[in-house]
Design an enzyme around this catalytic site. Structure first.
Site, mmCIF file in Angstrom:
data_model
loop_
_atom_site.group_PDB
_atom_site.id
_atom_site.type_symbol
_atom_site.label_atom_id
_atom_site.label_comp_id
_atom_site.label_asym_id
_atom_site.label_seq_id
_atom_site.Cartn_x
_atom_site.Cartn_y
_atom_site.Cartn_z
ATOM 1 N N ASP A 69 -49.177 -8.743 31.673
ATOM 2 C CA ASP A 69 -49.062 -9.381 30.351
ATOM 3 C C ASP A 69 -49.029 -10.894 30.542
ATOM 4 O O ASP A 69 -49.016 -11.386 31.678
ATOM 5 C CB ASP A 69 -47.789 -8.897 29.623
ATOM 6 C CG ASP A 69 -47.933 -8.911 28.100
ATOM 7 O OD1 ASP A 69 -48.310 -9.964 27.545
ATOM 8 O OD2 ASP A 69 -47.663 -7.872 27.459
ATOM 9 N N PHE A 84 -55.896 -11.274 30.053
ATOM 10 C CA PHE A 84 -57.077 -10.410 30.256
ATOM 11 C C PHE A 84 -58.376 -11.071 29.793
ATOM 12 O O PHE A 84 -59.451 -10.536 29.984
ATOM 13 C CB PHE A 84 -56.893 -9.009 29.681
ATOM 14 C CG PHE A 84 -56.263 -8.901 28.304
ATOM 15 C CD1 PHE A 84 -56.798 -9.545 27.217
ATOM 16 C CD2 PHE A 84 -55.145 -8.083 28.125
ATOM 17 C CE1 PHE A 84 -56.228 -9.416 25.957
ATOM 18 C CE2 PHE A 84 -54.560 -7.941 26.866
ATOM 19 C CZ PHE A 84 -55.104 -8.611 25.783
ATOM 20 N N HIS A 144 -56.635 -2.719 19.292
ATOM 21 C CA HIS A 144 -56.651 -2.980 17.841
ATOM 22 C C HIS A 144 -56.334 -4.442 17.489
ATOM 23 O O HIS A 144 -56.562 -4.867 16.369
ATOM 24 C CB HIS A 144 -55.754 -1.995 17.081
ATOM 25 C CG HIS A 144 -54.291 -2.294 17.115
ATOM 26 N ND1 HIS A 144 -53.424 -1.785 16.170
ATOM 27 C CD2 HIS A 144 -53.528 -3.015 17.966
ATOM 28 C CE1 HIS A 144 -52.199 -2.201 16.446
ATOM 29 N NE2 HIS A 144 -52.226 -2.937 17.529
#
Ligand SMILES: C[S@@+](CC[C@H](N)C(=O)[O-])C[C@H]1O[C@@H](n2cnc3c(N)ncnc32)[C@H](O)[C@@H]1O
Length: 337
Positions: free
Chosen positions: A200, A228, A246
């Protein structure tokens, strides 16, 4: 179809913010955490939570009528469900999601009509020109609230993934966009042969590490900081993405699925999990409203059907794909490289 239409469900949904806000205020006051210590009279609750004499009885009895409190001989107590899930001192607490709904989403959703007309986010990003996560993470208190909310909203699905997926065939996993790390923790607790990575943004690291430590699995889970967008995903036998795709538009979704494919060995698995919408887009109302929530929260995010996601996985080269229901509105889409 009902031959004689009635207005009941129209009124129930139209005034749905009444029960919603009653519950959210009770969570905000930590009423269920307090009542988990034992039943209390009206006067006791009133004094301890600073309720006005005009409001106290109606507020508590509304919670009784809604099924969130019990009342016997003038004493108020939690129901088994509110005691298990809304007592902050229990590990089963899921109120983080409701705390965030109360502090953020409740007011952001007031701008739904504007979002529907403009397609623009209606959250913190609206004011400052920051991206969604930059705006969220600029304030450490908001960051923690958000990450705890993710654990609250995902805990049931996380437990289901930890028990349903055939973990025996794999040794390592990486949870991408891990937040507090509840998915990684539940997998590690259920399968002692596995070790994993929580990936993260760097700001998340300390909160992940504290949570992993508290759950006694720090020897098998480690945090990898990164974005990412800027780097490859960590290599592992299984890559997980919970409520990640999403958040982003279609091009970014496809990029993330491709990066997962590249990070997996032959036979490795990608597990994408969120409120996957039914293929007919007519039943999973929660999943559809989550997509509207992404309209409010992000510049381009949207939720999608199992068929959509399997199509994207096939496009990226995954040879087998399947959808498996987890709990409630949550499903996982699995792609095997
Ligand atoms: C909606 S949360 C989902 C959290 C968790 N996986 C769950 O299912 O509850 C999205 C996560 O993606 C992370 N994230 C956002 N942008 C990222 C980036 N560029 N690189 C890595 N992680 C990112 C956020 O910090 C956050 O933890």
């Amino acid at each position: 179809m009902n031959e004689h239409p009635t207005p009941e469900s129209i009124l129930q949904v139209g005034l749905g913010f009444w029960p919603s806000k009653v519950l959210l205020s009770a969570v905000e006051m930590e009423l269920f955490t307090d009542l988990a210590k034992g039943p209390q009279s009206l006067e006791s609750v009133r004094g301890r939570h600073g309720l006005h004499p005009r409001s106290a009885r109606d507020f508590l009895d509304t919670l009784v009528a809604l099924g969130f409190l019990l009342r016997a001989d003038g004493q108020y107590s939690n129901t088994p469900a509110t005691d298990l899930f809304l007592d902050k001192r229990k590990p089963s607490y899921i109120g983080g999601m409701l705390e965030m709904a109360n502090h953020r989403l409740y007011s952001h959703w007031n701008h739904l009509t504007e979002a529907l007309r403009t397609g623009l986010p209606q959250n913190e990003a609206r004011e400052g020109g920051l991206t969604t996560f930059e705006a969220l993470y600029a304030d450490p208190a908001r960051l923690k609230l958000f990450l705890e909310a993710m654990s609250g909203g995902s805990h049931g699905g996380n437990l289901a993934i930890a028990s349903k997926f055939p973990w025996a065939g794999y040794r390592t996993f990486a949870d991408i966009g891990t937040a507090q790390g509840d998915l990684a923790v539940q997998i590690a607790l259920a399968s002692p042969h596995l070790s994993g990575i929580g990936f993260d943004l760097a700001e998340v690291g300390p909160i992940f590490e504290e949570y992993v430590e508290k759950n006694g699995v720090a020897d098998r889970l480690r945090f990898v900081a990164g974005s990412f967008f800027n780097q490859p995903l960590p290599q592992a036998d299984v890559i997980l993405m919970g409520h990640i795709l999403h958040d982003w538009g279609l091009d970014d979704k496809l990029m993330l699925i491709r990066k997962a494919y590249d990070a997996l060995p032959e036979g490795g698995a990608l597990i994408v999990y969120e409120m996957i919408i039914d293929d007919d887009r007519s039943k999973n109302a929660f999943g559809l409203m989550m997509s509207l929530n992404m309209l409010i929260e992000t510049p381009a995010g949207f939720d999608y059907t199992g068929a959509d996601c399997q199509g994207w996985m096939k496009e990226a080269g995954f040879r087998e794909t399947r959808v498996e229901h987890l709990i409630g509105p949550d499903s996982m889409v699995i792609g095997i490289r």
